[in-house]
Motif scaffolding. Structure first.
Motif, PDB file in Angstrom:
ATOM      1  N   ALA A   1       3.767 -15.385  -9.999  1.00 14.53           N
ATOM      2  CA  ALA A   1       3.450 -14.956  -8.621  1.00 14.53           C
ATOM      3  C   ALA A   1       3.600 -13.664  -8.555  1.00 14.53           C
ATOM      4  N   VAL A   2       3.221 -12.926  -7.773  1.00 14.05           N
ATOM      5  CA  VAL A   2       3.232 -11.354  -7.362  1.00 14.05           C
ATOM      6  C   VAL A   2       3.876 -11.073  -6.178  1.00 14.05           C
ATOM      7  N   ASP A   3       5.082 -10.016  -6.199  1.00 14.41           N
ATOM      8  CA  ASP A   3       5.899  -9.654  -5.111  1.00 14.41           C
ATOM      9  C   ASP A   3       4.661  -8.968  -4.105  1.00 14.41           C
ATOM     10  N   TYR A   4       4.439  -9.251  -2.906  1.00 13.54           N
ATOM     11  CA  TYR A   4       3.551  -8.629  -2.073  1.00 13.54           C
ATOM     12  C   TYR A   4       4.103  -7.472  -1.544  1.00 13.54           C
ATOM     13  N   ASP A   5       5.318  -6.825  -1.661  1.00  9.35           N
ATOM     14  CA  ASP A   5       5.944  -5.721  -1.220  1.00  9.35           C
ATOM     15  C   ASP A   5       5.818  -4.564  -2.313  1.00  9.35           C
ATOM     16  N   THR A   6       6.158  -5.038  -3.348  1.00 11.47           N
ATOM     17  CA  THR A   6       5.925  -4.001  -4.635  1.00 11.47           C
ATOM     18  C   THR A   6       5.091  -4.204  -5.576  1.00 11.47           C
ATOM     19  N   GLY A   7       4.316  -5.269  -5.506  1.00 11.36           N
ATOM     20  CA  GLY A   7       3.420  -5.261  -6.673  1.00 11.36           C
ATOM     21  C   GLY A   7       3.863  -5.871  -8.001  1.00 11.36           C
TER      22      GLY A   7
ATOM     23  N   LEU B   1       0.709  -1.179   0.121  1.00 12.07           N
ATOM     24  CA  LEU B   1       0.000   0.079   0.091  1.00 12.07           C
ATOM     25  C   LEU B   1       0.919   1.056   0.141  1.00 12.07           C
ATOM     26  N   ALA B   2       1.983   1.185   0.942  1.00 13.78           N
ATOM     27  CA  ALA B   2       2.789   2.274   0.887  1.00 13.78           C
ATOM     28  C   ALA B   2       3.489   2.769  -0.531  1.00 13.78           C
ATOM     29  N   HIS B   3       3.845   1.617  -1.136  1.00 14.42           N
ATOM     30  CA  HIS B   3       4.535   1.448  -2.326  1.00 14.42           C
ATOM     31  C   HIS B   3       3.645   1.982  -3.452  1.00 14.42           C
ATOM     32  N   ALA B   4       2.327   1.717  -3.508  1.00 18.42           N
ATOM     33  CA  ALA B   4       1.238   2.218  -4.255  1.00 18.42           C
ATOM     34  C   ALA B   4       0.902   3.752  -4.092  1.00 18.42           C
TER      35      ALA B   4
ATOM     36  N   ARG C   1       2.557   2.419 -11.024  1.00 19.48           N
ATOM     37  CA  ARG C   1       3.245   1.123 -11.223  1.00 19.48           C
ATOM     38  C   ARG C   1       2.551  -0.054 -10.592  1.00 19.48           C
ATOM     39  N   VAL C   2       1.809   0.170  -9.901  1.00 20.16           N
ATOM     40  CA  VAL C   2       0.866  -1.088  -9.168  1.00 20.16           C
ATOM     41  C   VAL C   2      -0.341  -1.254  -9.943  1.00 20.16           C
ATOM     42  N   HIS C   3      -0.567  -2.472 -10.449  1.00 15.75           N
ATOM     43  CA  HIS C   3      -1.941  -2.845 -10.797  1.00 15.75           C
ATOM     44  C   HIS C   3      -2.990  -2.590  -9.966  1.00 15.75           C
ATOM     45  N   PRO C   4      -4.308  -1.967 -10.464  1.00 11.51           N
ATOM     46  CA  PRO C   4      -5.244  -1.788  -9.716  1.00 11.51           C
ATOM     47  C   PRO C   4      -5.596  -3.217  -8.966  1.00 11.51           C
ATOM     48  N   ASN C   5      -5.789  -4.400  -9.369  1.00 11.14           N
ATOM     49  CA  ASN C   5      -6.060  -5.418  -9.114  1.00 11.14           C
ATOM     50  C   ASN C   5      -5.279  -5.835  -7.684  1.00 11.14           C
TER      51      ASN C   5
END
Length: 324
Positions: free
Chosen positions: A163-169, A96-99, A105-109
């Protein structure tokens, strides 16, 4: 070959379609040049690369036991039909902070998934399943070391686990040269870790979640690979509906349509690169068998048998008409 996300029932549906794909391709699916697997598709990707055929996968779904492999009931019991009570914490404050810092740079989903509560369930049985595949079938599958001596037994042919990096998206294709090093079992667990349902998987310094958060198939990751043909199995997307009466099922069908539109855009980009793409999605009969909950293992046999009947016919139809 692209094997998409889809939970317990999506896996059963794809297994019902694999035999028809193999017959069309004319060679063992273990030998195709690239397999991209997302979530449930990542399990099938590993299974095919390590010697399980469409026939043995069908037999396994029907209850046949395989040496050293956990049975499907154990896998289903571990995840359950519904998630356990999650932890009272945001899934990923760092994402969330990264978004907030870099919203474009972070996909909405992916950003929405960060708001899900932190899941509790861990994939211990799934990890044992993949370890058993690697260690009992590896010598027959051309396994290789990957990313140095600590990370072993990736398939010799290109196998990308999404997979998705859950820190950066960031979307990650484990097994590709630009991905962080990871054992195959850890990559599959990461790809299957649904936010709010399963605990994120830590690999190295980062945590990862289900690749389906970003895309139900990630077919577009093959753009630039200069492939002749790509076959896409996407059990979470549908252009058709069976018009169910249940409000939950109707909502599920609406979301499926949205996923299908997104997948269409991915496939259009792949076709624009000169690749022939054949996509198989569940039709009305398949949807009636699947119902509203892709994790409901009680419907697994029905979904499998329906797909065994419908998928060859739908594949023939897809090959007989111009690409949509």
């Amino acid at each position: 070959m692209v094997l998409g996300a889809g939970g317990t029932l999506g896996a059963a549906w794809m297994i019902g379609a694999l035999g028809a794909i193999q017959e069309r391709v004319g060679r063992p699916l273990a030998d195709v040049d690239v397999i991209v697997g997302t979530s449930a598709g990542s399990i099938l990707a590993a299974s095919l690369r390590y010697g399980m055929t469409p026939e043995t996968l069908v037999a396994h779904q029907r209850g046949a036991t395989a040496p050293n492999l956990p049975d499907l009931h154990a896998l289903e019991r571990e995840s359950g039909r519904l998630p356990s009570l999650p932890r009272f914490a945001l899934g990923s404050p760092r994402l969330l902070a990264h978004a907030v810092r870099t919203p474009h740079r972070v996909h909405p989903n992916v950003m929405m998934s960060a708001w899900a509560p932190r899941g509790r369930t861990e994939h211990h049985t799934l990890s044992r399943f993949v370890h058993a595949l690697v260690h009992t079938r590896g010598p027959h599958a051309g396994g290789r070391e990957s990313h140095g001596p600590r990370v072993r037994h990736w398939p010799a042919r290109r196998t990308w686990i999404m997979a998705v990096d859950y820190d950066t998206g960031r979307r990650v294709a484990f097994g590709r040269a630009d991905a962080p090093p990871a054992p195959l079992a850890d990559a599959v667990v990461a790809s299957c870790s649904i936010p709010g349902w399963h605990a994120p998987k830590r690999i190295g310094e980062s945590t990862y979640v289900d690749g389906g958060v970003r895309s139900v198939a990630s077919a577009d990751i093959l753009c630039g690979e200069r492939l002749d043909e790509v076959y896409v199995l996407a059990p979470m997307a549908s252009h058709e509906t069976d018009n169910p009466l249940s409000p939950l099922a109707r909502a599920e069908r609406f979301i499926r349509g949205m996923f299908a539109q997104s997948l269409d855009r991915e496939i259009a980009r792949l076709r624009a690169s000169g690749t022939t793409v054949v996509a198989l999605l569940p039709g009305r009969e398949d949807l009636a068998a699947i119902g509203a909950n892709l994790m409901d293992g009680r419907r697994r046999q029905q979904v499998l048998e329906t797909s065994l009947a419908t998928s060859p016919r739908r594949l023939h139809q897809r090959l007989s008409v111009p690409a949509r």
